[in-house]
Design a protein around this motif. Structure first.
Motif, PDB file in Angstrom:
ATOM      1  N   PRO A 163       0.831  -1.208   0.000  1.00  0.00           N
ATOM      2  CA  PRO A 163       0.000   0.000   0.000  1.00  0.00           C
ATOM      3  C   PRO A 163       0.870   1.266   0.000  1.00  0.00           C
ATOM      4  CG  PRO A 163      -0.001  -1.019   2.159  1.00  0.00           C
ATOM      5  CD  PRO A 163       0.715  -1.980   1.257  1.00  0.00           C
ATOM      6  N   PHE A 164       0.361   2.268  -0.679  1.00  0.00           N
ATOM      7  CA  PHE A 164       1.078   3.550  -0.716  1.00  0.00           C
ATOM      8  C   PHE A 164       0.138   4.633  -0.190  1.00  0.00           C
ATOM      9  CE2 PHE A 164      -0.802   6.065  -4.138  1.00  0.00           C
ATOM     10  CZ  PHE A 164      -1.589   5.123  -4.749  1.00  0.00           C
ATOM     11  N   CYS A 165       0.777   5.714   0.236  1.00  0.00           N
ATOM     12  CA  CYS A 165       0.017   6.836   0.826  1.00  0.00           C
ATOM     13  C   CYS A 165      -0.462   7.766  -0.289  1.00  0.00           C
ATOM     14  CB  CYS A 165       0.880   7.588   1.830  1.00  0.00           C
ATOM     15  SG  CYS A 165       0.017   9.007   2.552  1.00  0.00           S
ATOM     16  N   PRO A 166      -1.781   8.048  -0.396  1.00  0.00           N
ATOM     17  CA  PRO A 166      -2.258   8.980  -1.431  1.00  0.00           C
ATOM     18  C   PRO A 166      -1.926  10.427  -1.108  1.00  0.00           C
ATOM     19  CG  PRO A 166      -4.086   8.322  -0.036  1.00  0.00           C
ATOM     20  CD  PRO A 166      -2.922   7.494   0.406  1.00  0.00           C
ATOM     21  N   LYS A 167      -1.481  10.710   0.091  1.00  0.00           N
ATOM     22  CA  LYS A 167      -1.212  12.086   0.474  1.00  0.00           C
ATOM     23  C   LYS A 167       0.251  12.462   0.275  1.00  0.00           C
ATOM     24  CE  LYS A 167      -1.943  15.368   4.268  1.00  0.00           C
ATOM     25  NZ  LYS A 167      -2.444  15.556   5.648  1.00  0.00           N
ATOM     26  N   CYS A 168       1.172  11.624   0.800  1.00  0.00           N
ATOM     27  CA  CYS A 168       2.598  11.949   0.653  1.00  0.00           C
ATOM     28  C   CYS A 168       3.315  11.014  -0.304  1.00  0.00           C
ATOM     29  CB  CYS A 168       3.278  11.932   2.022  1.00  0.00           C
ATOM     30  SG  CYS A 168       3.214  10.330   2.846  1.00  0.00           S
ATOM     31  N   GLY A 169       2.664   9.879  -0.771  1.00  0.00           N
ATOM     32  CA  GLY A 169       3.271   8.998  -1.761  1.00  0.00           C
ATOM     33  C   GLY A 169       4.346   8.080  -1.221  1.00  0.00           C
ATOM     34  N   ILE A 170       4.396   7.838   0.065  1.00  0.00           N
ATOM     35  CA  ILE A 170       5.421   6.967   0.676  1.00  0.00           C
ATOM     36  C   ILE A 170       4.870   5.535   0.719  1.00  0.00           C
ATOM     37  CG2 ILE A 170       6.809   6.565   2.732  1.00  0.00           C
ATOM     38  CD1 ILE A 170       7.560   9.048   1.160  1.00  0.00           C
ATOM     39  N   ASP A 171       5.695   4.569   0.327  1.00  0.00           N
ATOM     40  CA  ASP A 171       5.317   3.153   0.436  1.00  0.00           C
ATOM     41  C   ASP A 171       5.377   2.731   1.890  1.00  0.00           C
ATOM     42  OD1 ASP A 171       4.972   3.053  -2.258  1.00  0.00           O
ATOM     43  OD2 ASP A 171       7.021   2.378  -2.672  1.00  0.00           O
ATOM     44  N   ASN A 172       4.460   1.837   2.272  1.00  0.00           N
ATOM     45  CA  ASN A 172       4.362   1.367   3.646  1.00  0.00           C
ATOM     46  C   ASN A 172       4.354  -0.161   3.646  1.00  0.00           C
ATOM     47  OD1 ASN A 172       3.550   3.863   5.554  1.00  0.00           O
ATOM     48  ND2 ASN A 172       2.727   4.166   3.495  1.00  0.00           N
ATOM     49  N   PRO A 173       4.527  -0.811   4.810  1.00  0.00           N
ATOM     50  CA  PRO A 173       4.479  -2.289   4.874  1.00  0.00           C
ATOM     51  C   PRO A 173       3.111  -2.802   4.435  1.00  0.00           C
ATOM     52  CG  PRO A 173       5.494  -1.379   6.856  1.00  0.00           C
ATOM     53  CD  PRO A 173       4.966  -0.236   6.085  1.00  0.00           C
ATOM     54  N   ASP A 174       3.066  -4.121   4.075  1.00  0.00           N
ATOM     55  CA  ASP A 174       1.822  -4.709   3.569  1.00  0.00           C
ATOM     56  C   ASP A 174       0.729  -4.693   4.619  1.00  0.00           C
ATOM     57  OD1 ASP A 174       3.122  -5.116   1.236  1.00  0.00           O
ATOM     58  OD2 ASP A 174       3.689  -7.189   1.673  1.00  0.00           O
ATOM     59  N   SER A 175       1.101  -4.879   5.878  1.00  0.00           N
ATOM     60  CA  SER A 175       0.071  -4.977   6.909  1.00  0.00           C
ATOM     61  C   SER A 175      -0.370  -3.614   7.445  1.00  0.00           C
ATOM     62  CB  SER A 175       0.602  -5.825   8.068  1.00  0.00           C
ATOM     63  OG  SER A 175       1.787  -5.231   8.604  1.00  0.00           O
ATOM     64  N   ALA A 176       0.231  -2.553   6.966  1.00  0.00           N
ATOM     65  CA  ALA A 176      -0.118  -1.215   7.480  1.00  0.00           C
ATOM     66  C   ALA A 176      -1.367  -0.693   6.785  1.00  0.00           C
ATOM     67  CB  ALA A 176       1.060  -0.263   7.270  1.00  0.00           C
ATOM     68  N   ARG A 177      -2.256  -0.024   7.574  1.00  0.00           N
ATOM     69  CA  ARG A 177      -3.466   0.606   7.039  1.00  0.00           C
ATOM     70  C   ARG A 177      -3.401   2.131   7.082  1.00  0.00           C
ATOM     71  NH1 ARG A 177      -8.764  -1.648   9.599  1.00  0.00           N
ATOM     72  NH2 ARG A 177      -7.640  -1.176  11.532  1.00  0.00           N
ATOM     73  N   TYR A 178      -2.450   2.695   7.828  1.00  0.00           N
ATOM     74  CA  TYR A 178      -2.260   4.141   7.910  1.00  0.00           C
ATOM     75  C   TYR A 178      -0.804   4.440   7.631  1.00  0.00           C
ATOM     76  CZ  TYR A 178      -6.852   4.228  10.092  1.00  0.00           C
ATOM     77  OH  TYR A 178      -8.179   4.086  10.352  1.00  0.00           O
ATOM     78  N   CYS A 179      -0.537   5.556   7.005  1.00  0.00           N
ATOM     79  CA  CYS A 179       0.814   5.926   6.582  1.00  0.00           C
ATOM     80  C   CYS A 179       1.670   6.195   7.808  1.00  0.00           C
ATOM     81  CB  CYS A 179       0.761   7.158   5.682  1.00  0.00           C
ATOM     82  SG  CYS A 179       2.382   7.722   5.118  1.00  0.00           S
ATOM     83  N   ASP A 180       2.927   5.652   7.790  1.00  0.00           N
ATOM     84  CA  ASP A 180       3.860   5.899   8.881  1.00  0.00           C
ATOM     85  C   ASP A 180       4.454   7.298   8.821  1.00  0.00           C
ATOM     86  OD1 ASP A 180       3.414   3.357   9.759  1.00  0.00           O
ATOM     87  OD2 ASP A 180       5.174   2.481   8.754  1.00  0.00           O
ATOM     88  N   GLN A 181       4.275   7.974   7.680  1.00  0.00           N
ATOM     89  CA  GLN A 181       4.864   9.307   7.532  1.00  0.00           C
ATOM     90  C   GLN A 181       3.906  10.413   7.960  1.00  0.00           C
ATOM     91  OE1 GLN A 181       7.933  10.006   6.771  1.00  0.00           O
ATOM     92  NE2 GLN A 181       7.800  12.245   6.626  1.00  0.00           N
ATOM     93  N   CYS A 182       2.631  10.340   7.459  1.00  0.00           N
ATOM     94  CA  CYS A 182       1.678  11.422   7.732  1.00  0.00           C
ATOM     95  C   CYS A 182       0.411  10.951   8.425  1.00  0.00           C
ATOM     96  CB  CYS A 182       1.318  12.156   6.435  1.00  0.00           C
ATOM     97  SG  CYS A 182       0.476  11.111   5.246  1.00  0.00           S
ATOM     98  N   GLY A 183       0.173   9.604   8.535  1.00  0.00           N
ATOM     99  CA  GLY A 183      -1.004   9.102   9.224  1.00  0.00           C
ATOM    100  C   GLY A 183      -2.249   9.026   8.374  1.00  0.00           C
ATOM    101  N   ALA A 184      -2.178   9.246   7.051  1.00  0.00           N
ATOM    102  CA  ALA A 184      -3.351   9.172   6.193  1.00  0.00           C
ATOM    103  C   ALA A 184      -3.704   7.713   5.910  1.00  0.00           C
ATOM    104  CB  ALA A 184      -3.098   9.916   4.882  1.00  0.00           C
TER     105      ALA A 184
END
Length: 275
Positions: free
Chosen positions: A2-23
């Motif tokens: 999954p990727f963040c639609p707000k800041c565009g940072i890739d996150n782990p597969d099991s993550a549902r919220y961005c580790d960078q901005c929380g979106a």
């Protein structure tokens, strides 16, 4: 991944919220993951610290900045680690002096020690004496006398002479000789004597139309009576049939003073002036 639609940072597969901005993350289909190799036998599994969300209490992946369950920031310390000691509130407050408890008011004072000086006694209340004979009242004080002030003289102001009383044509009147009708003059400084003309909508101050003015040759604006230097004056208004005073023809536009009992003839109509 999954990727963040707000800041565009890739996150782990099991993550549902961005580790960078929380979106909230959007899952993206990826290629098949490579098979994981089994851990070598005999080696103990690494001890992973457990991170608990301080808001919802769910377990989170170590190293993430936001909770996968509610998206709250993971700012709480890891379980198993001792929290940093918090200094007490009164660590930097200096020691306060200790005061003795208040003594009740009904406890008698302590006995004086032998050889000690006597305690000071309070002053007795003052005693006022009243004389049996009343004292005379003091004389009233004289008011203070102020030195005279020398003011400059006021300039002489011009004195306005009293206004002369207003003189009007009233209560003089004109008497029609043929009928004896009295025509009072108006309370003003001038008046026009003549006849009314409905066609031109002209109405003089003293209308002689009811007294045969048209048959006797009286003009619409025949005679003007006015005040000049406190005297009633008569002036012919350049009439067609003229004006006579006491048998003397009055020149047009030439004023002549009137006296009590003067005979005024307008055309053939005879009038008498009375003050």
């Amino acid at each position: 991944m999954p990727f963040c639609p707000k800041c565009g940072i890739d996150n782990p597969d099991s993550a549902r919220y961005c580790d960078q901005c929380g979106a909230a993350l959007i899952p993206v289909a990826t290629a098949a993951a490579a098979p994981t190799l089994p851990a070598p036998q005999g080696a103990p599994p690494p001890a992973a610290a457990v991170v608990v969300c301080p808001q919802c209490g769910a377990a989170a992946i170590p190293g993430e900045a936001f909770c996968d369950n509610c998206g709250a920031p993971l700012s709480a310390p890891l379980s198993g680690q001792a929290a940093a000691p918090v200094p007490p509130y009164s660590a930097n407050v200096p020691a306060q002096p200790v005061y003795p408890p208040p003594q009740p008011a009904n406890i008698p004072p302590p006995a004086p020690q032998p050889g000690a000086p006597p305690a000071p006694q309070p002053n007795p209340p003052p005693i006022f004496y009243q004389s049996p004979t009343p004292l005379p009242a003091p004389p009233p004080a004289a008011p203070p006398t102020l030195p005279p002030r020398h003011l400059p003289p006021l300039p002489d102001l011009p004195v306005q002479p009293p206004a002369a009383p207003r003189v009007t044509l009233a209560p003089s009147r004109l008497i029609v000789a043929a009928s004896g009708a009295a025509l009072p003059l108006p309370n003003s400084d001038q008046a026009i004597v003549g006849r009314a003309d409905p066609v031109s909508k002209f109405h003089p101050d003293i209308d002689l139309m009811p007294h045969g003015a048209l048959d006797h040759g009286v003009g619409r604006r025949h005679l003007r009576l006015f005040i000049q230097a406190g005297q009633i004056m008569a002036e012919d208004e350049d009439s067609t049939n003229g004006t006579m005073i006491n048998g003397q023809k009055l020149a047009p536009r030439q004023a002549q003073p009137l006296r009590d009992g003067d005979q005024i003839q307008l055309g053939k109509l005879l009038l008498q002036f009375q003050l």
